[in-house]
Write a protein that holds these residues in place. Structure first.
Motif, PDB file in Angstrom:
ATOM      1  N   VAL A   8       8.306 -39.322  18.491  1.00  0.00           N
ATOM      2  CA  VAL A   8       9.888 -40.303  18.599  1.00  0.00           C
ATOM      3  C   VAL A   8       9.260 -41.470  18.662  1.00  0.00           C
ATOM      4  O   VAL A   8       8.222 -42.084  19.038  1.00  0.00           O
ATOM      5  CB  VAL A   8      10.512 -40.030  19.998  1.00  0.00           C
ATOM      6  CG1 VAL A   8       9.110 -39.949  21.322  1.00  0.00           C
ATOM      7  CG2 VAL A   8      11.562 -40.128  20.034  1.00  0.00           C
ATOM      8  N   TYR A   9      10.394 -42.432  17.906  1.00  0.00           N
ATOM      9  CA  TYR A   9      10.159 -44.425  17.568  1.00  0.00           C
ATOM     10  C   TYR A   9      11.314 -44.223  19.049  1.00  0.00           C
ATOM     11  O   TYR A   9      11.452 -43.469  20.032  1.00  0.00           O
ATOM     12  CB  TYR A   9      11.184 -44.220  16.539  1.00  0.00           C
ATOM     13  CG  TYR A   9      10.649 -43.799  15.420  1.00  0.00           C
ATOM     14  CD1 TYR A   9       9.405 -44.676  14.984  1.00  0.00           C
ATOM     15  CD2 TYR A   9      11.185 -43.051  14.396  1.00  0.00           C
ATOM     16  CE1 TYR A   9       7.793 -44.952  13.857  1.00  0.00           C
ATOM     17  CE2 TYR A   9      10.113 -43.216  13.232  1.00  0.00           C
ATOM     18  CZ  TYR A   9       9.125 -43.686  13.088  1.00  0.00           C
ATOM     19  OH  TYR A   9       8.750 -44.143  11.544  1.00  0.00           O
ATOM     20  N   ASN A  26      14.680 -39.360  12.371  1.00  0.00           N
ATOM     21  CA  ASN A  26      15.273 -40.857  11.750  1.00  0.00           C
ATOM     22  C   ASN A  26      15.695 -40.650  10.246  1.00  0.00           C
ATOM     23  O   ASN A  26      15.190 -39.906   9.578  1.00  0.00           O
ATOM     24  CB  ASN A  26      13.536 -41.579  11.818  1.00  0.00           C
ATOM     25  CG  ASN A  26      14.502 -43.395  11.724  1.00  0.00           C
ATOM     26  OD1 ASN A  26      15.273 -43.892  12.558  1.00  0.00           O
ATOM     27  ND2 ASN A  26      13.847 -43.570  10.909  1.00  0.00           N
ATOM     28  N   PRO A  27      16.591 -41.655   9.833  1.00  0.00           N
ATOM     29  CA  PRO A  27      17.053 -41.358   8.065  1.00  0.00           C
ATOM     30  C   PRO A  27      15.872 -41.747   7.211  1.00  0.00           C
ATOM     31  O   PRO A  27      14.605 -42.562   7.197  1.00  0.00           O
ATOM     32  CB  PRO A  27      17.490 -42.855   7.781  1.00  0.00           C
ATOM     33  CG  PRO A  27      18.399 -42.885   9.570  1.00  0.00           C
ATOM     34  CD  PRO A  27      17.379 -42.964  10.270  1.00  0.00           C
ATOM     35  N   THR A  49      14.492 -41.823  18.247  1.00  0.00           N
ATOM     36  CA  THR A  49      14.444 -40.954  16.363  1.00  0.00           C
ATOM     37  C   THR A  49      13.609 -40.144  16.039  1.00  0.00           C
ATOM     38  O   THR A  49      12.218 -40.840  17.137  1.00  0.00           O
ATOM     39  CB  THR A  49      15.102 -42.145  15.536  1.00  0.00           C
ATOM     40  OG1 THR A  49      14.002 -43.300  15.152  1.00  0.00           O
ATOM     41  CG2 THR A  49      16.506 -42.153  15.570  1.00  0.00           C
ATOM     42  N   TRP A  50      13.579 -38.940  15.915  1.00  0.00           N
ATOM     43  CA  TRP A  50      12.560 -38.430  15.502  1.00  0.00           C
ATOM     44  C   TRP A  50      11.819 -38.947  14.079  1.00  0.00           C
ATOM     45  O   TRP A  50      11.929 -39.566  13.400  1.00  0.00           O
ATOM     46  CB  TRP A  50      12.181 -36.666  15.535  1.00  0.00           C
ATOM     47  CG  TRP A  50      12.779 -36.463  16.574  1.00  0.00           C
ATOM     48  CD1 TRP A  50      13.108 -37.122  17.522  1.00  0.00           C
ATOM     49  CD2 TRP A  50      13.635 -35.021  16.715  1.00  0.00           C
ATOM     50  NE1 TRP A  50      13.963 -36.386  18.485  1.00  0.00           N
ATOM     51  CE2 TRP A  50      14.251 -35.485  17.843  1.00  0.00           C
ATOM     52  CE3 TRP A  50      13.429 -34.055  16.388  1.00  0.00           C
ATOM     53  CZ2 TRP A  50      14.969 -33.460  18.578  1.00  0.00           C
ATOM     54  CZ3 TRP A  50      13.837 -32.497  16.584  1.00  0.00           C
ATOM     55  CH2 TRP A  50      14.887 -32.448  18.009  1.00  0.00           C
TER      56      TRP A  50
END
Length: 248
Positions: free
Chosen positions: A112-113, A94-95, A117-118
């Motif tokens: 993980v979302y 994730n950003p 994204t991680w």
């Protein structure tokens, strides 16, 4: 009140993901997955990610996956599955992640979302988590193709079928641990019909033959090379090779 563990089975896959909605810290989650399945989930490509969407649908909290940092002074990530190398080009952070907020080196486990994204987070925190089952196994015994087929059918399910690039990538990680230069697959040449076929009755659509292969010959079956590019070669049925069985 905890809901029962949710499972999702996908037919004809070499591995399956399971979303476990029980709160555990990362180490407890890893132990649970290794006892009841194969390991915490390894997510190595976008197709894996998309399969996870269907499993974790409806849950809006991050879930542990098999991603961790060994905290040896440099930020180096690893997969929980020992034989799988972590590839930086396949990350999906994730950003702003990995953020490692707070005390330096305190966020050493990966989750993980819902959007796949991680993130990194403190390993002591409790979350739901994702396990997976590995449906293939490398047999480090040297057998002819027919004996390998018999062994797989008596002890597991069948010699492995490879139907797409994801299957190929999964198997080529396995064959790196073989003791022979090639491993048998379930690919066989039917001399009377003049065609290659999978013993599982799957059509040979996806192909990964080495250049010049296969010149059709009787008494030949398909094997994957254990080094270099892991391409397919025809080998004489009497060759003694390691082999890969599918479990179901």
């Amino acid at each position: 009140q905890l809901l029962p563990a949710q499972c999702c089975f996908i037919d004809c896959q070499l591995y399956e993901f399971h979303y476990i909605n029980e709160n555990k810290n990362w180490t407890e989650a890893q132990q649970y997955c290794r006892e009841k399945h194969t390991d915490l989930a390894t997510v190595t490509n976008m197709k894996d990610m998309k399969r996870l969407i269907n499993i974790s649908a409806g849950y809006n909290t991050a879930a542990w996956i098999g991603l961790y940092d060994q905290t040896n002074g440099t930020r180096t990530w690893f997969w929980s599955l020992p034989e799988l190398e972590f590839n930086e080009s396949e990350t999906n952070w994730n950003p702003g992640e990995p953020s490692d907020k707070g005390i330096q080196g305190s966020e050493n486990c990966g989750a993980v979302y819902q959007d796949l994204t991680w993130l990194d987070d403190g390993c002591q925190k409790t979350k739901y988590f994702l396990c997976y089952d590995d449906n293939v196994i490398l047999i480090n015994q040297n057998k002819t193709w027919e004996d390998a087929l018999t062994y797989c059918r008596e002890n597991h399910h069948d010699l492995v079928t490879i139907t797409n690039m994801d299957d190929q990538r999964w198997i080529q990680e396995k064959v790196k641990k073989a003791s022979t230069d090639y491993v048998w697959t379930g690919l066989h040449y039917a001399c009377t019909l003049d065609l290659w076929f999978w013993v599982s009755d799957e059509m040979v659509i996806y192909k990964n033959w080495a250049e010049g292969e296969p010149m059709d010959d009787c008494d030949m079956s398909g094997a994957m090379e254990t080094k270099r590019d892991h391409q397919w070669f025809k080998r004489n049925d009497s060759d003694l090779l390691n082999f890969i069985c599918s479990k179901e």
